[in-house]
Design a protein around this motif. Structure first.
Motif, PDB file in Angstrom:
ATOM      1  N   GLN A 101      -4.476   2.298  -8.346  1.00 48.87           N
ATOM      2  CA  GLN A 101      -4.352   1.472  -7.139  1.00 48.87           C
ATOM      3  C   GLN A 101      -4.944   0.061  -7.238  1.00 48.87           C
ATOM      4  OE1 GLN A 101      -5.695   3.832  -3.811  1.00 48.87           O
ATOM      5  NE2 GLN A 101      -4.698   5.668  -4.575  1.00 48.87           N
ATOM      6  N   GLY A 148      -2.276   1.987  -2.249  1.00 46.64           N
ATOM      7  CA  GLY A 148      -3.698   1.667  -2.279  1.00 46.64           C
ATOM      8  C   GLY A 148      -4.167   0.686  -1.234  1.00 46.64           C
ATOM      9  N   SER A 208      -8.299  -0.703   0.039  1.00 47.87           N
ATOM     10  CA  SER A 208      -8.635  -1.986  -0.568  1.00 47.87           C
ATOM     11  C   SER A 208      -9.523  -2.781   0.397  1.00 47.87           C
ATOM     12  CB  SER A 208      -7.358  -2.787  -0.860  1.00 47.87           C
ATOM     13  OG  SER A 208      -6.548  -2.133  -1.811  1.00 47.87           O
TER      14      SER A 208
END
Length: 243
Positions: free
Chosen positions: A52, A142, A146
């Motif tokens: 990711q 992802g 994040s």
């Protein structure tokens, strides 16, 4: 991995002036590219799924050269802004997600020709502090976990598409962002008999559609703003580095 094999997962950064996570590093040599591939191979072996951070890494590497070239052509200050942003992110080891794929709508038409302009992320208004964007980005792996999203154009743009030529860094919790969360289409592989190519059947990938509704980006985090003639260069360099 950084603790067990720092030579694989970390690197000295001239931008931050310290050792950093390799997923935040700007490649400076062929050896850096080899080290990147070794890190990804080892993480793939350990996790069996997407880790990711690759798209964010590819985004900053493509932008490093493209912002320099925009500045050379237009007298802008995007490259210095990017370096300042990277220095802070590197020191904090923050995760960057890349947001490139637009919803696109009618693919036979350019962004400015769409019946609904929000099928491409675009600038809706500006003030003396920054820009506001609306639209949607698709299949963002992802993004939920994040710290930052780097929003980028997804294709070659023309002069009438200048409002769609926007690149900027946005905190994932910025007001106006909605995440429509889902699993990846290939997750059904874990239901197939045997164990070949199942990946991580217990904890596979995830993705979301991101909807932007008048999301603010301060100029300090804007790295392209209307330079439509550099959109194709960014996409090409991003995809080249991603390979």
């Amino acid at each position: 991995l950084a603790g067990e094999a720092p030579e694989i997962a970390t690197v000295e950064s001239p931008t931050a002036g310290q050792r950093i996570n390799r997923f935040l590093h700007i490649a400076r040599s062929a050896d850096d590219l080899v080290a990147k591939a070794r890190m990804q191979h080892e993480l793939g072996r350990r996790t069996g799924t997407c880790f990711q951070r690759c798209v964010g890494l590819d985004a900053i590497n493509a932008l490093h050269s493209v912002t320099y070239e925009i500045d050379e052509a237009h007298g802008t200050a995007y490259h210095a802004r990017l370096l300042a942003f990277l220095s802070e992110v590197q020191k904090r080891n923050q995760v960057i997600g890349g947001a490139m794929t637009d919803a696109k709508g009618d693919r036979s038409k350019a962004p400015h020709e769409q019946a609904d302009p929000d099928v491409f992320v675009h600038v809706t208004r500006r003030d003396d502090k920054g820009v506001y964007i609306s639209g949607a980005k698709m299949h963002q792996t992802g993004c939920i976990n994040s710290h930052w999203l780097i929003v980028m154009p997804t294709l070659r743009l023309g002069e009438k598409d200048a409002d769609f030529a926007i690149v900027g860094a946005v905190p994932v919790h910025a007001p106006g962002i909605t995440y429509i969360y889902g699993r990846q289409a290939n997750d059904t592989r874990c239901l197939e008999p045997g164990s070949i190519d199942q990946g991580n059947a217990g904890f596979a990938g995830q993705e979301a559609m991101i909807v932007f509704d008048e999301v603010f980006i301060p100029y300090a985090h804007v790295f392209m703003h209307g330079e439509y003639d550099f959109a194709a260069m960014l996409v090409e360099r991003f995809t080249t580095y991603h390979r």
